[in-house]
Motif scaffolding. Structure first.
Motif, mmCIF file in Angstrom:
data_model
loop_
_atom_site.group_PDB
_atom_site.id
_atom_site.type_symbol
_atom_site.label_atom_id
_atom_site.label_comp_id
_atom_site.label_asym_id
_atom_site.label_seq_id
_atom_site.Cartn_x
_atom_site.Cartn_y
_atom_site.Cartn_z
ATOM 1 N N LYS A 1 -41.848 21.977 100.442
ATOM 2 C CA LYS A 1 -41.901 21.509 101.881
ATOM 3 C C LYS A 1 -40.518 22.002 102.442
ATOM 4 N N ALA A 2 -40.618 22.739 103.710
ATOM 5 C CA ALA A 2 -39.418 23.170 104.116
ATOM 6 C C ALA A 2 -39.324 22.497 105.638
ATOM 7 N N LYS A 3 -37.850 22.214 106.005
ATOM 8 C CA LYS A 3 -37.707 21.677 107.105
ATOM 9 C C LYS A 3 -37.487 22.868 108.265
ATOM 10 N N VAL A 4 -38.168 23.274 109.220
ATOM 11 C CA VAL A 4 -37.971 24.402 110.145
ATOM 12 C C VAL A 4 -37.417 23.863 111.567
ATOM 13 N N SER A 5 -36.421 24.686 111.988
ATOM 14 C CA SER A 5 -35.886 24.614 113.489
ATOM 15 C C SER A 5 -35.936 25.667 114.122
ATOM 16 N N ILE A 6 -36.433 25.772 115.363
ATOM 17 C CA ILE A 6 -36.778 26.493 116.154
ATOM 18 C C ILE A 6 -36.345 26.084 117.449
ATOM 19 N N GLU A 7 -35.400 26.646 118.139
ATOM 20 C CA GLU A 7 -34.897 26.222 119.411
ATOM 21 C C GLU A 7 -34.846 24.726 119.339
ATOM 22 N N LYS A 8 -35.733 23.789 119.956
ATOM 23 C CA LYS A 8 -35.517 22.153 119.834
ATOM 24 C C LYS A 8 -36.727 21.867 119.169
ATOM 25 N N TRP A 9 -37.548 22.610 118.472
ATOM 26 C CA TRP A 9 -38.750 22.325 117.753
ATOM 27 C C TRP A 9 -38.168 22.342 116.170
ATOM 28 N N ILE A 10 -38.463 20.940 115.588
ATOM 29 C CA ILE A 10 -38.119 20.617 114.447
ATOM 30 C C ILE A 10 -39.564 19.894 113.587
ATOM 31 N N ARG A 11 -39.792 20.783 112.594
ATOM 32 C CA ARG A 11 -40.920 20.195 111.914
ATOM 33 C C ARG A 11 -40.906 20.786 110.371
ATOM 34 N N PHE A 12 -41.331 19.854 109.566
ATOM 35 C CA PHE A 12 -41.604 19.812 108.113
ATOM 36 C C PHE A 12 -42.873 20.581 108.089
ATOM 37 N N ILE A 13 -42.887 21.585 107.129
ATOM 38 C CA ILE A 13 -44.247 22.377 106.833
ATOM 39 C C ILE A 13 -44.250 22.334 105.332
ATOM 40 N N ASP A 14 -45.643 21.744 104.934
ATOM 41 C CA ASP A 14 -45.794 21.902 103.693
ATOM 42 C C ASP A 14 -45.887 23.087 103.067
ATOM 43 N N GLY A 15 -45.661 23.210 101.618
ATOM 44 C CA GLY A 15 -45.910 24.548 101.114
ATOM 45 C C GLY A 15 -46.973 25.023 101.234
ATOM 46 N N GLU A 16 -47.073 26.349 101.278
ATOM 47 C CA GLU A 16 -48.460 27.226 101.431
ATOM 48 C C GLU A 16 -49.179 26.649 102.826
ATOM 49 N N SER A 17 -48.492 26.393 103.875
ATOM 50 C CA SER A 17 -48.962 26.193 104.893
ATOM 51 C C SER A 17 -48.663 27.055 106.062
ATOM 52 N N THR A 18 -49.615 27.156 107.106
ATOM 53 C CA THR A 18 -49.173 27.970 108.230
ATOM 54 C C THR A 18 -49.239 27.221 109.622
ATOM 55 N N VAL A 19 -48.185 27.424 110.418
ATOM 56 C CA VAL A 19 -48.042 27.011 111.842
ATOM 57 C C VAL A 19 -47.840 27.890 112.905
ATOM 58 N N GLU A 20 -48.193 27.804 113.946
ATOM 59 C CA GLU A 20 -47.896 28.598 115.196
ATOM 60 C C GLU A 20 -46.685 27.819 116.189
ATOM 61 N N PHE A 21 -46.029 28.888 116.549
ATOM 62 C CA PHE A 21 -44.968 28.548 117.800
ATOM 63 C C PHE A 21 -44.740 29.568 118.682
ATOM 64 N N LEU A 22 -44.807 28.916 119.967
ATOM 65 C CA LEU A 22 -44.434 29.804 121.127
ATOM 66 C C LEU A 22 -42.938 29.898 121.312
ATOM 67 N N PRO A 23 -42.166 30.794 121.096
ATOM 68 C CA PRO A 23 -40.676 30.919 121.559
ATOM 69 C C PRO A 23 -40.597 30.816 122.964
ATOM 70 N N VAL A 24 -39.446 30.087 123.471
ATOM 71 C CA VAL A 24 -39.373 30.257 125.050
ATOM 72 C C VAL A 24 -38.485 31.524 125.225
ATOM 73 N N GLU A 25 -37.330 31.484 124.379
ATOM 74 C CA GLU A 25 -36.303 32.825 124.512
ATOM 75 C C GLU A 25 -36.360 33.575 123.483
ATOM 76 N N LEU A 26 -36.219 34.839 123.509
ATOM 77 C CA LEU A 26 -36.162 35.693 122.608
ATOM 78 C C LEU A 26 -34.883 36.553 122.622
ATOM 79 N N PRO A 27 -34.402 37.023 121.370
ATOM 80 C CA PRO A 27 -34.933 36.439 120.028
ATOM 81 C C PRO A 27 -34.376 35.160 119.798
ATOM 82 N N ALA A 28 -35.558 34.522 119.172
ATOM 83 C CA ALA A 28 -35.181 33.155 118.741
ATOM 84 C C ALA A 28 -34.889 33.132 117.437
ATOM 85 N N THR A 29 -33.970 32.353 116.722
ATOM 86 C CA THR A 29 -33.545 32.156 115.464
ATOM 87 C C THR A 29 -34.227 30.959 114.712
ATOM 88 N N ILE A 30 -34.955 31.196 113.616
ATOM 89 C CA ILE A 30 -35.502 30.211 112.720
ATOM 90 C C ILE A 30 -34.428 29.786 111.656
#
Length: 103
Positions: free
Chosen positions: A33-62
């Motif tokens: 499992k990974a803890k992912v932070s992008i902008e103000k979005w924080i989520r735990f993503i299970d192994g071998e899973s896929t999610v979608e995110f729409l960044p507000v500002e580019l370039p965005a840092t993960i």
């Protein structure tokens, strides 16, 4: 109170929305499992899973934290495909960042 509740619900809807056109695809290629932070979005993503995110500002840092490693990488465009693992971060098939192991 109503506006705050609606804002929270809207933020949750963005995080859980089905695959949106023009969104960044983020795949956790690890079994951990990974803890992912992008902008103000924080989520735990299970192994071998896929999610979608729409960044507000580019370039965005993960920012990614695994139990034994951490890494960060930049998203150059909204349509990027990002794959993360304990070894590194690949954006559109190109290795852009290697993980730093911690003890």
């Amino acid at each position: 109170m109503y506006r705050r509740t609606m804002g929270v619900l809207a933020a949750l809807a963005v995080g859980w929305a089905p695959m949106a056109a023009g969104a960044t695809t983020l795949t956790n290629a690890s079994k951990e499992k990974a803890k992912v932070s992008i902008e103000k979005w924080i989520r735990f993503i299970d192994g071998e899973s896929t999610v979608e995110f729409l960044p507000v500002e580019l370039p965005a840092t993960i920012y990614v934290q695994f139990p034994m490693a951490s890494l960060d990488c930049d998203i150059p465009s909204r349509e990027s495909e990002v794959r993360i693992s304990e070894e590194g971060c690949w954006v559109d098939g190109e290795l852009v960042s290697q993980a730093q192991f911690r003890f």
